[in-house]
Motif scaffolding. Sequence first.
Motif, PDB file in Angstrom:
ATOM      1  N   PHE A 261       0.859  -1.377   0.096  1.00  0.00           N
ATOM      2  CA  PHE A 261       0.099   0.122   0.097  1.00  0.00           C
ATOM      3  C   PHE A 261       0.773   1.300  -0.072  1.00  0.00           C
ATOM      4  CE2 PHE A 261      -3.896  -2.211   2.129  1.00  0.00           C
ATOM      5  CZ  PHE A 261      -4.131  -2.805   0.981  1.00  0.00           C
ATOM      6  N   HIS A 262       2.224   1.331   0.141  1.00  0.00           N
ATOM      7  CA  HIS A 262       3.062   2.210   0.326  1.00  0.00           C
ATOM      8  C   HIS A 262       2.581   3.216   1.081  1.00  0.00           C
ATOM      9  CE1 HIS A 262       4.689   1.792  -3.892  1.00  0.00           C
ATOM     10  NE2 HIS A 262       4.444   0.619  -3.558  1.00  0.00           N
ATOM     11  N   SER A 263       1.912   2.739   2.219  1.00  0.00           N
ATOM     12  CA  SER A 263       1.566   3.700   3.412  1.00  0.00           C
ATOM     13  C   SER A 263       1.654   2.747   4.681  1.00  0.00           C
ATOM     14  CB  SER A 263       0.298   4.210   3.241  1.00  0.00           C
ATOM     15  OG  SER A 263      -0.305   4.972   4.336  1.00  0.00           O
ATOM     16  N   PHE A 264       2.408   3.476   5.697  1.00  0.00           N
ATOM     17  CA  PHE A 264       2.593   2.862   6.982  1.00  0.00           C
ATOM     18  C   PHE A 264       1.509   2.624   8.009  1.00  0.00           C
ATOM     19  CE2 PHE A 264       3.741   2.443  11.449  1.00  0.00           C
ATOM     20  CZ  PHE A 264       4.644   1.292  11.567  1.00  0.00           C
ATOM     21  N   SER A 265       1.094   1.506   8.485  1.00  0.00           N
ATOM     22  CA  SER A 265       0.161   1.302   9.417  1.00  0.00           C
ATOM     23  C   SER A 265       0.248   0.312  10.454  1.00  0.00           C
ATOM     24  CB  SER A 265      -1.210   1.378   8.729  1.00  0.00           C
ATOM     25  OG  SER A 265      -1.314  -0.104   7.907  1.00  0.00           O
ATOM     26  N   HIS A 266      -0.471   0.208  11.331  1.00  0.00           N
ATOM     27  CA  HIS A 266      -0.208  -1.007  12.598  1.00  0.00           C
ATOM     28  C   HIS A 266      -1.521  -1.154  12.990  1.00  0.00           C
ATOM     29  CE1 HIS A 266       0.169  -1.943  16.643  1.00  0.00           C
ATOM     30  NE2 HIS A 266       1.143  -2.681  16.142  1.00  0.00           N
ATOM     31  N   ARG A 267      -1.727  -2.328  13.375  1.00  0.00           N
ATOM     32  CA  ARG A 267      -3.255  -2.731  14.062  1.00  0.00           C
ATOM     33  C   ARG A 267      -2.961  -3.928  14.879  1.00  0.00           C
ATOM     34  NH1 ARG A 267      -5.969  -2.252   9.014  1.00  0.00           N
ATOM     35  NH2 ARG A 267      -3.965  -1.134   8.521  1.00  0.00           N
ATOM     36  N   ASP A 268      -3.932  -4.508  15.909  1.00  0.00           N
ATOM     37  CA  ASP A 268      -3.723  -5.525  16.783  1.00  0.00           C
ATOM     38  C   ASP A 268      -4.787  -6.463  16.032  1.00  0.00           C
ATOM     39  OD1 ASP A 268      -1.908  -4.903  18.341  1.00  0.00           O
ATOM     40  OD2 ASP A 268      -3.082  -3.845  19.434  1.00  0.00           O
ATOM     41  N   ARG A 269      -4.587  -7.709  15.783  1.00  0.00           N
ATOM     42  CA  ARG A 269      -5.527  -8.435  15.199  1.00  0.00           C
ATOM     43  C   ARG A 269      -5.392  -9.907  15.831  1.00  0.00           C
ATOM     44  NH1 ARG A 269      -8.297  -9.614  10.050  1.00  0.00           N
ATOM     45  NH2 ARG A 269      -8.003 -11.660   9.600  1.00  0.00           N
ATOM     46  N   GLN A 270      -6.368 -10.212  16.481  1.00  0.00           N
ATOM     47  CA  GLN A 270      -6.542 -11.771  17.349  1.00  0.00           C
ATOM     48  C   GLN A 270      -5.303 -11.666  18.355  1.00  0.00           C
ATOM     49  OE1 GLN A 270      -8.133 -14.528  13.640  1.00  0.00           O
ATOM     50  NE2 GLN A 270      -5.996 -14.434  13.929  1.00  0.00           N
ATOM     51  N   GLY A 271      -5.047 -10.471  18.915  1.00  0.00           N
ATOM     52  CA  GLY A 271      -3.938 -10.289  20.006  1.00  0.00           C
ATOM     53  C   GLY A 271      -2.712 -10.358  19.653  1.00  0.00           C
TER      54      GLY A 271
END
Length: 330
Positions: A261-271
């Motif tokens: 996606f050429h765009s930084f992101s972070h998320r929590d998924r399933q812990g």
Amino acid sequence: MKNQVYFLLIGLTLWCCKGESPEQPVFRHDIAEGPAPWTSEVFEETEADFTFAIISDLTGGERPGIYSRAVANLNQLDPTFVLSVGDLIEGGTEDTLQLKKEWDSFDARTAKLNMPFFHLGGNHDLTNPGMREFWKKRYGPRYYHFRYRDVLFLMMDSEDYSEKRMYEIYQARDTALRVINGELEGIYEESTYYNMPERRLGSLGAEQQAYFEQVLEAQKDVRWTFVLMHKPLWMREDKNGLGALEAVLKDRSYTVINGHFHSFSHRDRQGMEYYILGTTGGAQDPEDPNAFDHISLVRMADKPVITHLKLEGILNSSEPIPLAIPPGER
């Protein structure tokens, strides 16, 4: 402190009396008593952890010099090895001479790394069956795994389509590019290619899924698993997504990392933590605040300690550094 130095001297004397040459202590000083200007004399002489790095997308309109700078920075940071999440060349062609030229260019720059580098393919690298064959002859399997110490790495191919479906995507992509370039009438957002789920999310084939299920079954003793891919297969919710493998992964500690996606992101998924990386030289949207060039440094201690370093923030003697301000001008 005084007692520690005293007993150290007694020990050295006993060694000398035996006529043997004792191993010199790692840390030596001449403060015999009283306070000392350091916090501890206990050092981590042999590290149980290790560090590796990850680069992200170079392409979609590579900006010259960025990746070469990243290579120089990586050599200074000195990780144990470097991983990629794909889109390493512009690709998208069936011209083998052009492919060779592009891969030769990438490999020549990558060869300047002082540590091992692990290739992974993205949609620019594996656009059509001919590019798959080129990859196979040059780099071997499109998906694979390896284990370093007690950490497992799953390197996935998110362009895992049947040959028929790959050609359909390739031809639809070619038509969409002609629309974008003004060679054909139409609206890109209404094109067949734009509305294909594979364009954004990729696909995971049954054979690859079975392979990684077997790997996970055989590698139950690892303390952490890293899952790398180019497109976010975990966003695809049908049988061609990551769901079945996530069910196998749920009883272990793991981290998922992808690019595209050429765009930084972070998320929590399933812990667990899921990262989408930015770029390491690839095209950027100037309006996107999360579009930046970076490398990711992962220190594998009891659990991963992940630091994302913007290239513009890594300064060394070969990079432009602000000149010292004369005292009278401060």
